[in-house]
Design a protein around this motif. Structure first.
Motif, PDB file in Angstrom:
ATOM      1  N   ALA A  49      59.962  75.129   0.145  1.00  0.00           N
ATOM      2  CA  ALA A  49      60.136  75.870  -1.113  1.00  0.00           C
ATOM      3  C   ALA A  49      59.147  77.027  -1.164  1.00  0.00           C
ATOM      4  N   VAL A  50      59.675  78.244  -1.328  1.00  0.00           N
ATOM      5  CA  VAL A  50      58.811  79.424  -1.499  1.00  0.00           C
ATOM      6  C   VAL A  50      58.686  79.660  -3.004  1.00  0.00           C
ATOM      7  N   VAL A  51      57.466  79.577  -3.502  1.00  0.00           N
ATOM      8  CA  VAL A  51      57.242  79.703  -4.952  1.00  0.00           C
ATOM      9  C   VAL A  51      56.190  80.775  -5.223  1.00  0.00           C
ATOM     10  N   SER A  92      51.713  82.343   2.046  1.00  0.00           N
ATOM     11  CA  SER A  92      52.756  83.156   2.675  1.00  0.00           C
ATOM     12  C   SER A  92      52.866  84.508   1.974  1.00  0.00           C
ATOM     13  N   THR A  93      53.674  85.375   2.552  1.00  0.00           N
ATOM     14  CA  THR A  93      53.857  86.722   1.996  1.00  0.00           C
ATOM     15  C   THR A  93      55.333  87.034   1.945  1.00  0.00           C
ATOM     16  N   GLY A  94      55.822  87.491   0.796  1.00  0.00           N
ATOM     17  CA  GLY A  94      57.230  87.848   0.653  1.00  0.00           C
ATOM     18  C   GLY A  94      57.550  89.107   1.456  1.00  0.00           C
ATOM     19  N   GLY A  95      58.668  89.083   2.166  1.00  0.00           N
ATOM     20  CA  GLY A  95      59.038  90.217   3.009  1.00  0.00           C
ATOM     21  C   GLY A  95      59.400  91.449   2.208  1.00  0.00           C
ATOM     22  N   PHE A  96      59.918  91.279   1.012  1.00  0.00           N
ATOM     23  CA  PHE A  96      60.380  92.413   0.213  1.00  0.00           C
ATOM     24  C   PHE A  96      59.241  93.028  -0.601  1.00  0.00           C
ATOM     25  N   LEU A  97      58.572  92.213  -1.406  1.00  0.00           N
ATOM     26  CA  LEU A  97      57.482  92.730  -2.252  1.00  0.00           C
ATOM     27  C   LEU A  97      56.174  92.867  -1.479  1.00  0.00           C
ATOM     28  N   ARG A  98      56.082  92.185  -0.354  1.00  0.00           N
ATOM     29  CA  ARG A  98      54.838  92.146   0.445  1.00  0.00           C
ATOM     30  C   ARG A  98      53.658  91.654  -0.388  1.00  0.00           C
ATOM     31  N   ALA A  99      53.965  90.733  -1.281  1.00  0.00           N
ATOM     32  CA  ALA A  99      52.931  90.136  -2.131  1.00  0.00           C
ATOM     33  C   ALA A  99      52.796  88.673  -1.735  1.00  0.00           C
ATOM     34  N   GLY A 100      51.626  88.106  -2.015  1.00  0.00           N
ATOM     35  CA  GLY A 100      51.379  86.706  -1.669  1.00  0.00           C
ATOM     36  C   GLY A 100      52.287  85.763  -2.437  1.00  0.00           C
ATOM     37  N   ASN A 101      52.761  84.733  -1.767  1.00  0.00           N
ATOM     38  CA  ASN A 101      53.420  83.623  -2.451  1.00  0.00           C
ATOM     39  C   ASN A 101      53.010  82.344  -1.732  1.00  0.00           C
ATOM     40  N   THR A 102      53.535  81.214  -2.161  1.00  0.00           N
ATOM     41  CA  THR A 102      53.119  79.933  -1.583  1.00  0.00           C
ATOM     42  C   THR A 102      54.346  79.197  -1.065  1.00  0.00           C
ATOM     43  N   GLU A 104      62.609  97.001 -11.769  1.00  0.00           N
ATOM     44  CA  GLU A 104      62.231  95.632 -12.067  1.00  0.00           C
ATOM     45  C   GLU A 104      63.064  94.668 -11.223  1.00  0.00           C
ATOM     46  N   VAL A 105      62.417  93.696 -10.573  1.00  0.00           N
ATOM     47  CA  VAL A 105      63.161  92.656  -9.847  1.00  0.00           C
ATOM     48  C   VAL A 105      62.794  91.291 -10.438  1.00  0.00           C
ATOM     49  N   GLN A 106      63.743  90.373 -10.353  1.00  0.00           N
ATOM     50  CA  GLN A 106      63.503  89.004 -10.823  1.00  0.00           C
ATOM     51  C   GLN A 106      62.975  88.181  -9.661  1.00  0.00           C
ATOM     52  N   VAL A 107      61.826  87.553  -9.826  1.00  0.00           N
ATOM     53  CA  VAL A 107      61.263  86.749  -8.744  1.00  0.00           C
ATOM     54  C   VAL A 107      61.252  85.276  -9.164  1.00  0.00           C
ATOM     55  N   GLY A 108      61.688  84.438  -8.234  1.00  0.00           N
ATOM     56  CA  GLY A 108      61.665  82.989  -8.488  1.00  0.00           C
ATOM     57  C   GLY A 108      62.799  82.557  -9.390  1.00  0.00           C
ATOM     58  N   GLY A 109      62.614  81.370  -9.936  1.00  0.00           N
ATOM     59  CA  GLY A 109      61.640  80.342  -9.789  1.00  0.00           C
ATOM     60  C   GLY A 109      61.252  79.940  -8.381  1.00  0.00           C
ATOM     61  N   ALA A 110      62.211  79.638  -7.473  1.00  0.00           N
ATOM     62  CA  ALA A 110      61.835  79.210  -6.131  1.00  0.00           C
ATOM     63  C   ALA A 110      63.011  79.419  -5.191  1.00  0.00           C
ATOM     64  N   ALA A 111      62.696  79.697  -3.920  1.00  0.00           N
ATOM     65  CA  ALA A 111      63.731  79.709  -2.872  1.00  0.00           C
ATOM     66  C   ALA A 111      63.548  78.409  -2.096  1.00  0.00           C
ATOM     67  N   VAL A 112      64.579  77.560  -2.123  1.00  0.00           N
ATOM     68  CA  VAL A 112      64.443  76.201  -1.575  1.00  0.00           C
ATOM     69  C   VAL A 112      65.402  75.986  -0.407  1.00  0.00           C
ATOM     70  N   PHE A 113      64.890  75.470   0.681  1.00  0.00           N
ATOM     71  CA  PHE A 113      65.689  75.141   1.868  1.00  0.00           C
ATOM     72  C   PHE A 113      65.550  73.639   2.118  1.00  0.00           C
ATOM     73  N   VAL A 114      66.656  72.979   2.460  1.00  0.00           N
ATOM     74  CA  VAL A 114      66.589  71.544   2.798  1.00  0.00           C
ATOM     75  C   VAL A 114      67.044  71.390   4.244  1.00  0.00           C
TER      76      VAL A 114
HETATM   77  P1  2BA Z   1      60.123  88.672  -1.480  1.00  0.00           P
HETATM   78  O1  2BA Z   1      60.850  88.861  -0.200  1.00  0.00           O
HETATM   79  O2  2BA Z   1      58.886  89.466  -1.699  1.00  0.00           O
HETATM   80  O3  2BA Z   1      61.184  88.990  -2.651  1.00  0.00           O
HETATM   81  C1  2BA Z   1      60.785  89.062  -4.017  1.00  0.00           C
HETATM   82  C2  2BA Z   1      61.988  89.328  -4.909  1.00  0.00           C
HETATM   83  O4  2BA Z   1      62.519  90.626  -4.614  1.00  0.00           O
HETATM   84  C3  2BA Z   1      63.160  88.356  -4.690  1.00  0.00           C
HETATM   85  O5  2BA Z   1      62.971  87.194  -5.486  1.00  0.00           O
HETATM   86  C4  2BA Z   1      64.352  89.186  -5.111  1.00  0.00           C
HETATM   87  O6  2BA Z   1      64.521  89.201  -6.524  1.00  0.00           O
HETATM   88  C5  2BA Z   1      63.943  90.579  -4.688  1.00  0.00           C
HETATM   89  N1  2BA Z   1      64.491  90.953  -3.377  1.00  0.00           N
HETATM   90  C6  2BA Z   1      64.184  90.412  -2.181  1.00  0.00           C
HETATM   91  N2  2BA Z   1      64.846  91.027  -1.168  1.00  0.00           N
HETATM   92  C7  2BA Z   1      65.590  91.979  -1.770  1.00  0.00           C
HETATM   93  C8  2BA Z   1      66.497  92.971  -1.276  1.00  0.00           C
HETATM   94  N3  2BA Z   1      66.767  93.097   0.041  1.00  0.00           N
HETATM   95  N4  2BA Z   1      67.082  93.812  -2.184  1.00  0.00           N
HETATM   96  C9  2BA Z   1      66.819  93.695  -3.481  1.00  0.00           C
HETATM   97  N5  2BA Z   1      65.964  92.785  -4.014  1.00  0.00           N
HETATM   98  C10 2BA Z   1      65.363  91.937  -3.165  1.00  0.00           C
HETATM   99  P2  2BA Z   1      63.417  85.766  -4.914  1.00  0.00           P
HETATM  100  O7  2BA Z   1      64.821  85.861  -4.396  1.00  0.00           O
HETATM  101  O8  2BA Z   1      63.151  84.773  -5.991  1.00  0.00           O
HETATM  102  O9  2BA Z   1      62.487  85.469  -3.648  1.00  0.00           O
HETATM  103  C11 2BA Z   1      61.105  85.154  -3.789  1.00  0.00           C
HETATM  104  C12 2BA Z   1      60.480  84.977  -2.417  1.00  0.00           C
HETATM  105  O10 2BA Z   1      61.120  83.862  -1.772  1.00  0.00           O
HETATM  106  C13 2BA Z   1      60.717  86.154  -1.473  1.00  0.00           C
HETATM  107  O11 2BA Z   1      59.735  87.151  -1.688  1.00  0.00           O
HETATM  108  C14 2BA Z   1      60.594  85.489  -0.096  1.00  0.00           C
HETATM  109  O12 2BA Z   1      59.233  85.275   0.225  1.00  0.00           O
HETATM  110  C15 2BA Z   1      61.235  84.116  -0.364  1.00  0.00           C
HETATM  111  N6  2BA Z   1      62.666  84.119  -0.021  1.00  0.00           N
HETATM  112  C16 2BA Z   1      63.698  84.336  -0.859  1.00  0.00           C
HETATM  113  N7  2BA Z   1      64.871  84.221  -0.202  1.00  0.00           N
HETATM  114  C17 2BA Z   1      64.557  83.940   1.064  1.00  0.00           C
HETATM  115  C18 2BA Z   1      65.346  83.707   2.248  1.00  0.00           C
HETATM  116  N8  2BA Z   1      66.696  83.752   2.237  1.00  0.00           N
HETATM  117  N9  2BA Z   1      64.690  83.452   3.411  1.00  0.00           N
HETATM  118  C19 2BA Z   1      63.328  83.393   3.441  1.00  0.00           C
HETATM  119  N10 2BA Z   1      62.539  83.606   2.359  1.00  0.00           N
HETATM  120  C20 2BA Z   1      63.148  83.864   1.202  1.00  0.00           C
END
Ligand code: 2BA
Length: 109
Positions: free
Chosen positions: A6-8, A32-42, A90-100
């Motif tokens: 779970a990425v939260v 961890s670090t989100g690929g899109f926002l490049r911000a820290g997450n867990t 503005e983008v919506q982040v979370g609650g969580a991205a969950v993989f099983v």
């Molecule tokens: P980030 O990649 O930093 O993404 C942060 C938020 O930015 C995402 O929230 C989503 O609302 C938006 N976003 C991401 N990629 C986008 C894109 N290509 N175009 C437009 N908006 C985009 P969440 O979907 O809640 O994701 C939160 C974090 O969970 C992500 O941080 C990433 O670290 C992880 N995550 C989400 N989906 C994933 C996946 N399919 N595989 C691996 N990690 C994932």
């Protein structure tokens, strides 16, 4: 057995850790670090029995909030860079991205 990944958001990680411990689940937290926002997450790794997966997902849902975050695109969406003024969106982040994932084998010494 399954592995729940779970990425939260960092803001939810302490609450989620406590709730998982209270629920009797074992978990590992990774910075961890989100690929899109490049911000820290867990990222949580939670190994559990198949019949407990839904309980784990409920704990995650109950402890991770959806939040709005402003992000400034570094380049225009498909247009030319002439007269491009970066505008925060503005983008919506979370609650969580969950993989099983299925676990082929688990050993614990
Ligand atoms: P980030 O990649 O930093 O993404 C942060 C938020 O930015 C995402 O929230 C989503 O609302 C938006 N976003 C991401 N990629 C986008 C894109 N290509 N175009 C437009 N908006 C985009 P969440 O979907 O809640 O994701 C939160 C974090 O969970 C992500 O941080 C990433 O670290 C992880 N995550 C989400 N989906 C994933 C996946 N399919 N595989 C691996 N990690 C994932």
């Amino acid at each position: 057995m399954k592995l729940v990944i779970a990425v939260v958001q960092d803001k939810d990680s302490n609450l989620l850790s406590n709730a998982l411990i209270k629920g009797g689940f074992r978990a590992t937290k990774l910075a961890s670090t989100g690929g899109f926002l490049r911000a820290g997450n867990t990222t949580f790794m939670i190994g559990t029995e198949d019949d407990k997966v839904q309980d784990v997902i409920h704990v995650i849902q109950a402890n991770c909030k959806i939040r709005e975050q402003l992000v400034t695109p570094v380049s225009p969406m498909g247009g030319t860079t002439d007269s491009y003024i970066p505008f925060p969106v503005e983008v919506q982040v979370g609650g969580a991205a969950v993989f099983v994932l299925p676990v082929e084998r688990f050993e614990h010494y």
